[in-house]
Write an enzyme that holds these catalytic residues in place. Structure first.
Site, PDB file in Angstrom:
ATOM      1  N   GLY A   1       0.880  -2.153   6.512  1.00  0.00           N
ATOM      2  CA  GLY A   1       1.562  -0.806   7.285  1.00  0.00           C
ATOM      3  C   GLY A   1       1.603   0.077   6.420  1.00  0.00           C
ATOM      4  CB  CYS A   2       1.234   3.875   7.286  1.00  0.00           C
ATOM      5  SG  CYS A   2       2.158   4.029   8.650  1.00  0.00           S
ATOM      6  CG  ASN A   3       6.330   3.659   7.680  1.00  0.00           C
ATOM      7  OD1 ASN A   3       6.366   4.984   7.465  1.00  0.00           O
ATOM      8  ND2 ASN A   3       6.576   3.476   9.160  1.00  0.00           N
ATOM      9  CB  ALA A   4       4.729  -1.707   4.745  1.00  0.00           C
ATOM     10  CB  THR A   5       1.248   1.421   1.967  1.00  0.00           C
ATOM     11  OG1 THR A   5       0.333   0.464   2.896  1.00  0.00           O
ATOM     12  CG2 THR A   5       0.313   1.841   0.838  1.00  0.00           C
TER      13      THR A   5
END
Lengths: 353, 353, 353, 353
Positions: free
Chosen positions: A145-149
């Site tokens: 996920g983008c936030n997770a990245t």
């Protein structure tokens, strides 16, 4: 030269995949699957491709038929069945949704029962900088996920080095651009409602990317810098506060943690530099980063600041949520899985202004 | 493989040239000249290039020394002397400023006395779609102004075909993004002053790009579709109203004119399609264009609408002022002048969103 | 002290009416009607009123019951029946929709058959600066469209003074903020799609506000500065090109016309100043106007520029589409109709930045 | 009816003061001082006031001469001498700068040596919700910083109630609009550089508002809900990470802290509601707040979320940095100091959209 299918090619993740895969030297034929646009010219969905890309969308089934590789840019929940179908047909899969990122138990907690838990054994979590060693040959790459990245990259160096004090929960605040919410309209993102606006959302444990962040950091604490998707670990608890800000693209993660005693500004920055020394798509710098510096890029920019007053440190990462946070990272994982040079067809620089 | 210099490499035009020339297969060595940043790493001026482009700015003189080709992205007024120096040293020049675009008399009217009028004989006006036939071999290419590019392309098909009624002055309204004003700060473009704002500027004959528009359309009226910079013509009068709008990038030109009798929607769109049939960097479409569809692109999108009620037609063109309006068009002219494939290193598609 | 109802109180027009009417000294009780929010606290629709305005929405029927005055901020097409109901119940009406603005024939051309053409006899067009003399005592005030307000005010002085050359069709280009499209979501105004974007829409005779503009200017040509809604006139043809720009609020109209011989910059500006000399809500100035200068205001700022080269002049007007273009103008008309001081409860100044 | 002077009337703080004081019923004459605009019409600095406010700027000395009350919206460092002059002349002062906010020792640490430390004895810190009891009669009101206002209000209820665990440093992340940086241009806030951008700044103990936050929370821990500017206290350490986001107006503070054992979502929200129960300008709500809901308002919206997983809570506050964060709070303090009704001339509601 392989046949590559993209499902969900009419969404933002799809647009990024079209850009990168249509110029990828190892992609032979590219098929763009879209349920809603099947039979229509690509330019009907993507005005920026009018006159440049003359193809037509096909149905998802047509796209899958005979494909060697399938990129899935379809919604979580709806994607696991496509993974199953594609894998059963012998295709390798790059899954941009959440459906291949978590083990079945964790998935159940955050998303509900996984329809094909057996498929998850082949999944490799596609945060390349952390899972680099297990990605070559992967049959199923789960793009993060983008936030997770952004949040994971910020704390990864310190979790892997055992430098985070266990008695203080790290606090990750994320500023996220609006394209992360996808192309479907919503009242909250109607232009007059969201221009000159910002708001927190899904805070206090409510955002599902949290599961990935805690898994990645927990793995790093247990396994160091070379992570294995399926080896045992304990999640590392994180406080995660996402905020929607009036950007089209971009994520800025600010993660505050307590380093173990003896660290200072120089040592913390050194740890971060060492951690990403061989990672072309993460650049560690002295300066606090601008989101604009990665707009259109598949790289992350990172730095850290130590606050002597409080003994806390804050690690910062900026990415383009549609670049390193989506299509760029998916293609990066694809390159690793297939043994292509890692940065093939990736966007190294962004654009300024 | 040639040595290519860019002067003004710390400005927005310069950033676009770095992007395109650093990946151009016919560019051997690239030297980035900047008076203010000489001796500093490129990343000091361009955060998006940190870790990607490891070069250092040099002085303008160092950049010019031994260069085969010189791109000038320096301010009008200050550029003509650099043209002179570079030409005297045997270099061929791509001038992005206004200093090589007009004949000496017209230049005097709008900008003041030209310091080296003798250099203008070699200049070829670099609106490729109009001057395609005279650009090969050009020693000095004058890249057009961004507003002039959009407005000229909108009316070029009709002026060239003799389809504009002479008794009605065409009215060109331009919506222009803020990066066209350059990187230097100004109170009017301070973020809190210009976000949620828009304003007309330099209207009623006050904008200097008007001279280029009237020259191009006047040439087209006299010469048809293959224009010669130095052949005789009479300027075609235009009413030109630029408006600054809260975009970083983008120009939208809306040009209303009276077609000669007998035209209708189909014939006018057909004329436009025919006019640009062989131009890769101009795409004529049915739909009214979005500025976003060319953000990051070096193409123009164009269409036209006929209003039966009034008998007037409006031609629309969108470009990225830093793409087709600046660095993209300059590299396109460079490619033509040197006999490289026209789209080498250009950005065909933009990005969405 | 009267009972005042607002229908459509959950839309942007409604929000502006709540603001102005809730502090209006002549409004006794204010009832907010909304089909979708009936029974809900006002703050459910309007987060900025949480803790300030403690009322609850009622159904449209409940709002109308016993009301002395009804403001209709409901969609065109759906509004005429409410006008009829309210009038039948003896209420006076301020209609912000298009349903009371045109005669039945013109309405049919642009919107379709009017369901209650008999009600139109009482309508007075609420462009106060033009219809000031017939508004006192009006039973039905038709508040003008936002684009029509800006474009009409720009050319009104010259049409009324007989100074527009009849052989040249005036060209009005309008830059319009997104809130004019209302609060309902649309793919075209999804934040990631429209931030950093601009586009023309409904050009070449396609925008329905054109009917109002041509009527107002036609009336002014026939009747001078004191217009009568129902006296005979011929529409004055206008070319009208609206453009959507990434603003929340604001309209900028740029209207280019050919003045009769003998005019110059000073005389044209003088005509404009004289025309609005007694109008508190229109300010004529030397400077080209900023949209931001009227954000949050119910005033219009105006100026004009003459281009000696072409003999054309361009008149500029900026308004807040939700102020002078909607709720502000509606309350201004209400004040006139009821004999209250004209600027009662209006926003004179906007806010900067 | 008193004579009121505003110094720095050409800045953003000044514009807000003009708006509020020009309609304040207890303000007799308003004098607008500006070094750079002295002698010029107010509309030269403020386009939104053209035709509405016909005054002229005077010099600072002229403004001060005979004034009963002086509002100082001048830069920190430059303001203390004006405080001294005004106080020596017998005027009461509302200081919007940082120069009256801290004791001399703390001021020295963050800003340098205070030139008139003796004047600080009369200062009362103007966070009305915390210092309400000591503001009546105040001779010198120090209006708090905008970031400090948001962050302090978020944690004030918990510090005052002794509910913050002492072994965890609270982490305050602030998203700040650009107008907080003032009206002077800077390369970082040039529109093309900052649109579609966001960045952290002055993090890790680098932002001077931190001194105010730690003082207010430290006082609350020692003194409860009724704070005294000059009573002893120990600063409460805070980690403070400001981020600049592409808003004109608005601050969103997200402050994560560890509540003492036994708290949950309901109790924490109850504590916040109780704390601000009698404060008209702070509204506690269930919903996560939108910045847009306070744009143009002088109120704060607040809420809190408890995360059972981590045991941490996050308190959220949104304000308009130019409203509750500047002019609005200054006028609120003025009203308290002079015994006027607290909300006189304040903006209760904002505007939407």
């Amino acid at each position: 030269m392989s046949v590559v299918a993209v499902l969900g090619a009419n969404g933002y993740g799809g647009a990024g995949l079209i850009r990168r895969l249509s110029r990828h030297p190892e992609v032979g034929r590219l098929r763009l699957g879209s349920r809603s646009y099947a039979g229509h010219p690509v330019a009907d969905a993507w005005p920026h491709l009018a006159g440049v890309y003359d193809g037509t969308f096909v149905t998802p089934d047509e796209a899958l038929d005979g494909a060697d590789v399938v990129f899935l840019a379809t919604p979580h929940g709806a994607t696991a069945p496509w993974v199953h179908t594609a894998r059963a047909a012998g295709a390798r899969v790059i899954d941009l949704s959440a459906d291949s990122r978590l083990d079945a138990d964790t998935y159940r907690t955050w998303y509900g029962e996984h329809p094909h838990p057996g498929d998850l054994a082949d999944a490799r979590y596609g945060l390349v900088e952390a899972h680099r060693d297990e990605l070559p040959g992967a049959l199923l790459v789960a793009a993060p996920g983008c936030n997770a990245t952004a949040a994971s990259l910020a704390l990864l160096p310190y979790a892997a080095a055992g430098l985070m004090s266990a008695d203080t929960v790290p606090v990750c605040t994320v500023l996220a651009g609006t394209s992360g919410a996808g192309r479907a309209t919503s009242p909250a993102l109607h232009f007059p409602e969201f221009a000159e606006n910002a708001r927190p959302y899904k805070v206090a444990g409510g955002h599902r990317h949290l599961a990935e962040i805690e898994a990645t950091l927990g793995r790093a604490a247990a396994q160091g810098r070379s992570l294995s998707t399926h080896a045992p670990y304990r999640p590392l608890p994180v406080s995660f506060s996402p905020h929607l800000v009036p950007l089209v693209r971009g994520i800025l993660a600010s993660c505050t943690f307590r380093p173990r005693d003896g660290q200072d500004q120089a040592s913390l920055l050194g740890v971060m530099r060492d951690a990403f020394e061989h990672d072309r798509m993460v650049h560690v710098q002295d300066e606090l980063p601008d989101v604009k510096a990665v707009t259109g890029s598949d790289r992350a920019l990172a730095t850290v600041r130590f606050d002597r007053r409080t003994g806390l440190a804050t690690a910062f990462v900026v990415i383009d949520n549609l670049g390193k946070g989506a299509a760029g990272q998916a293609v990066q994982g694809f390159n690793l899985a297939f043994g292509f040079p890692e940065t093939t067809s990736l966007e190294l620089e962004g654009r300024w202004p």
